[in-house]
Design a protein around this motif. Structure first.
Motif, PDB file in Angstrom:
ATOM      1  N   GLY A  18       0.717  -1.249  -0.216  1.00 19.69           N
ATOM      2  CA  GLY A  18       0.021   0.039   0.056  1.00 19.69           C
ATOM      3  C   GLY A  18       0.705   1.501  -0.418  1.00 19.69           C
ATOM      4  O   GLY A  18       0.459   1.906   0.122  1.00 19.69           O
ATOM      5  N   ARG A  19       2.086   1.096   0.592  1.00 20.94           N
ATOM      6  CA  ARG A  19       2.701   2.604   0.056  1.00 20.94           C
ATOM      7  C   ARG A  19       4.051   2.738  -1.120  1.00 20.94           C
ATOM      8  O   ARG A  19       5.051   3.656  -0.519  1.00 20.94           O
ATOM      9  CB  ARG A  19       4.041   2.400   1.594  1.00 20.94           C
ATOM     10  N   GLU A  20       3.775   1.316  -2.136  1.00 26.30           N
ATOM     11  CA  GLU A  20       4.670   1.852  -3.090  1.00 26.30           C
ATOM     12  C   GLU A  20       4.409   3.228  -3.685  1.00 26.30           C
ATOM     13  O   GLU A  20       5.818   2.896  -4.206  1.00 26.30           O
ATOM     14  CB  GLU A  20       3.663  -0.120  -3.951  1.00 26.30           C
ATOM     15  N   ARG A  21       3.515   3.619  -4.121  1.00 24.32           N
ATOM     16  CA  ARG A  21       3.613   4.619  -4.706  1.00 24.32           C
ATOM     17  C   ARG A  21       4.169   5.567  -3.540  1.00 24.32           C
ATOM     18  O   ARG A  21       5.224   6.442  -4.343  1.00 24.32           O
ATOM     19  CB  ARG A  21       2.188   5.115  -5.349  1.00 24.32           C
ATOM     20  N   HIS A  22       3.914   5.930  -2.573  1.00 20.14           N
ATOM     21  CA  HIS A  22       4.925   6.902  -1.589  1.00 20.14           C
ATOM     22  C   HIS A  22       6.142   6.286  -1.328  1.00 20.14           C
ATOM     23  O   HIS A  22       7.326   7.718  -2.118  1.00 20.14           O
ATOM     24  CB  HIS A  22       4.247   6.939  -0.322  1.00 20.14           C
ATOM     25  N   VAL A  23       6.617   5.789  -1.206  1.00 19.61           N
ATOM     26  CA  VAL A  23       7.792   4.934  -1.285  1.00 19.61           C
ATOM     27  C   VAL A  23       8.884   4.982  -2.448  1.00 19.61           C
ATOM     28  O   VAL A  23      10.054   5.901  -2.567  1.00 19.61           O
ATOM     29  CB  VAL A  23       8.007   3.404  -0.827  1.00 19.61           C
ATOM     30  N   ALA A  24       8.289   5.624  -3.592  1.00 16.11           N
ATOM     31  CA  ALA A  24       8.470   4.962  -5.156  1.00 16.11           C
ATOM     32  C   ALA A  24       9.054   7.021  -5.306  1.00 16.11           C
ATOM     33  O   ALA A  24      10.218   7.440  -5.642  1.00 16.11           O
ATOM     34  CB  ALA A  24       7.891   4.365  -6.313  1.00 16.11           C
ATOM     35  N   GLU A  25       7.906   7.453  -4.694  1.00 15.43           N
ATOM     36  CA  GLU A  25       8.002   9.012  -4.765  1.00 15.43           C
ATOM     37  C   GLU A  25       9.053   9.719  -4.265  1.00 15.43           C
ATOM     38  O   GLU A  25      10.221  10.315  -4.466  1.00 15.43           O
ATOM     39  CB  GLU A  25       6.794   9.949  -4.473  1.00 15.43           C
ATOM     40  N   LEU A  26       9.468   9.156  -2.905  1.00 13.95           N
ATOM     41  CA  LEU A  26      10.556   9.819  -2.416  1.00 13.95           C
ATOM     42  C   LEU A  26      11.157   9.249  -2.833  1.00 13.95           C
ATOM     43  O   LEU A  26      12.695   9.732  -2.787  1.00 13.95           O
ATOM     44  CB  LEU A  26      10.420   8.843  -0.429  1.00 13.95           C
ATOM     45  N   ILE A  27      12.080   8.307  -3.622  1.00 11.42           N
ATOM     46  CA  ILE A  27      13.070   8.037  -4.006  1.00 11.42           C
ATOM     47  C   ILE A  27      13.679   8.403  -5.491  1.00 11.42           C
ATOM     48  O   ILE A  27      14.785   9.612  -5.596  1.00 11.42           O
ATOM     49  CB  ILE A  27      12.797   6.368  -4.341  1.00 11.42           C
ATOM     50  N   ASN A  28      12.419   8.789  -5.846  1.00 12.51           N
ATOM     51  CA  ASN A  28      12.829   9.524  -6.790  1.00 12.51           C
ATOM     52  C   ASN A  28      12.935  11.164  -6.514  1.00 12.51           C
ATOM     53  O   ASN A  28      13.885  11.579  -7.280  1.00 12.51           O
ATOM     54  CB  ASN A  28      11.428   9.172  -8.019  1.00 12.51           C
ATOM     55  N   ASP A  30      25.321  -0.112  -9.464  1.00  9.81           N
ATOM     56  CA  ASP A  30      26.211  -1.037  -8.021  1.00  9.81           C
ATOM     57  C   ASP A  30      24.457  -0.836  -6.947  1.00  9.81           C
ATOM     58  O   ASP A  30      24.150  -0.432  -6.790  1.00  9.81           O
ATOM     59  CB  ASP A  30      27.409  -0.085  -7.749  1.00  9.81           C
ATOM     60  N   ALA A  31      24.366  -2.270  -7.205  1.00  7.80           N
ATOM     61  CA  ALA A  31      23.561  -2.681  -5.942  1.00  7.80           C
ATOM     62  C   ALA A  31      23.536  -2.314  -4.074  1.00  7.80           C
ATOM     63  O   ALA A  31      23.392  -2.404  -3.795  1.00  7.80           O
ATOM     64  CB  ALA A  31      23.270  -3.940  -5.731  1.00  7.80           C
ATOM     65  N   THR A  32      25.108  -2.599  -4.240  1.00  9.43           N
ATOM     66  CA  THR A  32      25.696  -2.325  -3.107  1.00  9.43           C
ATOM     67  C   THR A  32      25.349  -0.676  -2.184  1.00  9.43           C
ATOM     68  O   THR A  32      25.360  -0.862  -1.257  1.00  9.43           O
ATOM     69  CB  THR A  32      27.167  -2.692  -2.802  1.00  9.43           C
ATOM     70  N   LYS A  33      26.438   0.371  -3.440  1.00  8.97           N
ATOM     71  CA  LYS A  33      25.853   1.525  -2.642  1.00  8.97           C
ATOM     72  C   LYS A  33      24.620   1.221  -2.631  1.00  8.97           C
ATOM     73  O   LYS A  33      24.165   3.016  -2.141  1.00  8.97           O
ATOM     74  CB  LYS A  33      26.076   2.173  -4.055  1.00  8.97           C
ATOM     75  N   ALA A  34      23.790   0.951  -4.019  1.00 13.11           N
ATOM     76  CA  ALA A  34      22.028   1.661  -4.064  1.00 13.11           C
ATOM     77  C   ALA A  34      21.356   1.184  -2.589  1.00 13.11           C
ATOM     78  O   ALA A  34      20.300   2.100  -1.797  1.00 13.11           O
ATOM     79  CB  ALA A  34      21.311   0.797  -5.052  1.00 13.11           C
ATOM     80  N   TYR A  35      21.751   0.130  -1.851  1.00 11.06           N
ATOM     81  CA  TYR A  35      21.298  -0.409  -0.571  1.00 11.06           C
ATOM     82  C   TYR A  35      21.496   0.477   0.408  1.00 11.06           C
ATOM     83  O   TYR A  35      20.705   0.809   1.671  1.00 11.06           O
ATOM     84  CB  TYR A  35      22.177  -2.443  -0.229  1.00 11.06           C
ATOM     85  N   ALA A  36      23.055   1.078   0.457  1.00 16.30           N
ATOM     86  CA  ALA A  36      23.618   1.625   1.846  1.00 16.30           C
ATOM     87  C   ALA A  36      22.519   3.340   1.367  1.00 16.30           C
ATOM     88  O   ALA A  36      22.231   3.766   2.229  1.00 16.30           O
ATOM     89  CB  ALA A  36      24.839   2.134   0.994  1.00 16.30           C
ATOM     90  N   GLN A  37      22.663   3.469  -0.326  1.00 11.04           N
ATOM     91  CA  GLN A  37      21.286   4.669   0.022  1.00 11.04           C
ATOM     92  C   GLN A  37      20.535   4.313  -0.066  1.00 11.04           C
ATOM     93  O   GLN A  37      19.147   5.361   0.228  1.00 11.04           O
ATOM     94  CB  GLN A  37      21.378   5.229  -1.595  1.00 11.04           C
ATOM     95  N   LEU A  38      19.509   3.993  -0.173  1.00 14.92           N
ATOM     96  CA  LEU A  38      18.086   3.254   0.170  1.00 14.92           C
ATOM     97  C   LEU A  38      17.797   3.568   2.140  1.00 14.92           C
ATOM     98  O   LEU A  38      16.443   3.603   2.329  1.00 14.92           O
ATOM     99  CB  LEU A  38      17.632   1.926  -0.556  1.00 14.92           C
ATOM    100  N   ARG A  39      18.921   3.095   2.685  1.00 17.74           N
ATOM    101  CA  ARG A  39      18.667   3.564   4.045  1.00 17.74           C
ATOM    102  C   ARG A  39      18.532   4.259   4.564  1.00 17.74           C
ATOM    103  O   ARG A  39      17.721   5.188   5.744  1.00 17.74           O
ATOM    104  CB  ARG A  39      20.041   2.383   4.889  1.00 17.74           C
ATOM    105  N   ALA A  40      18.921   5.364   3.790  1.00 15.04           N
ATOM    106  CA  ALA A  40      18.115   6.602   3.564  1.00 15.04           C
ATOM    107  C   ALA A  40      17.020   7.258   3.864  1.00 15.04           C
ATOM    108  O   ALA A  40      16.790   8.580   4.516  1.00 15.04           O
ATOM    109  CB  ALA A  40      19.202   7.988   3.438  1.00 15.04           C
ATOM    110  N   ILE A  41      16.192   6.124   3.357  1.00 12.69           N
ATOM    111  CA  ILE A  41      14.541   6.624   3.004  1.00 12.69           C
ATOM    112  C   ILE A  41      14.009   6.403   4.372  1.00 12.69           C
ATOM    113  O   ILE A  41      13.983   5.473   4.254  1.00 12.69           O
ATOM    114  CB  ILE A  41      14.526   5.589   1.634  1.00 12.69           C
ATOM    115  N   PRO A  42      13.378   7.381   4.363  1.00 14.86           N
ATOM    116  CA  PRO A  42      12.379   7.808   4.990  1.00 14.86           C
ATOM    117  C   PRO A  42      11.394   6.793   5.386  1.00 14.86           C
ATOM    118  O   PRO A  42       9.822   6.906   5.771  1.00 14.86           O
ATOM    119  CB  PRO A  42      12.060   9.068   5.875  1.00 14.86           C
TER     120      PRO A  42
END
Length: 174
Positions: free
Chosen positions: A11-21, A64-76
């Motif tokens: 139920g939060r897919e669009r919201h999280v995609a917007e945050l990442i983008n 770079d999946a490892t870098k993406a993983y680290a950057q995804l951790r900053a998403i609230p």
């Protein structure tokens, strides 16, 4: 570039995609939550609407999946890249990527509605992304105008809903 799957709260897919983008991490080229088009009756009228194709999942394109993983951790928000840091994150297979590329539109990543006729017990898709892929259809709900596809995604079998309007049904004469 490879495509990876990110698990998020349903139920939060669009919201999280917007945050990442919005944050636009440098290692993530694209982030999207694929959806599908279908018809829904509201207020006595049939309207074309969209819904999430794979609830609980987003897709990212990254080199770079490892870098993406680290950057995804900053998403609230809750995000979990499928795979593990120790064994490496698992990208989509070429078949899974081809399926997404074939069935979704590039703009918006939406699976458009398909149109079909039924002759006896055979479904013949006349228009849309399911044309030529009738063997993927495991079940049809004519009243809700949906087709259910049995797919192998993320290392497991999943049933995916897509829009399918059956415009005519003919009884096969033997």
């Amino acid at each position: 570039m490879a495509m990876y799957v990110v698990q998020v709260m349903g139920g939060r897919e669009r919201h999280v995609a917007e945050l990442i983008n919005k944050i636009k991490p440098e290692s993530i080229e694209e982030c999207f939550a694929p959806s599908f088009e279908f018809m829904k009756k509201r207020g006595g009228e049939w309207r074309r609407v969209t819904d999430i194709l794979l609830p609980g999942y987003l897709f990212i394109v990254s080199d770079d999946a490892t870098k993406a993983y680290a950057q995804l951790r900053a998403i609230p928000a809750f995000t979990r890249l499928l795979g593990s840091r120790d064994d490496g994150f698992t990208p989509l297979t070429s078949d899974e990527m081809a399926w997404l590329e074939t069935f979704t539109t590039v703009r918006g990543r939406v699976v458009p509605m398909s149109t079909a006729i039924i002759e006896g017990d055979r479904v013949i898709v006349t228009d849309g992304p399911l044309k030529g892929h009738e063997t993927l259809i495991s079940k049809i709900d004519r009243h809700k105008r949906l087709a259910f596809l049995d797919m192998h995604m993320f290392g497991r079998n999943k049933t995916i809903k897509v829009g399918l309007e059956v415009v005519r049904k003919r009884v096969a004469i033997a």
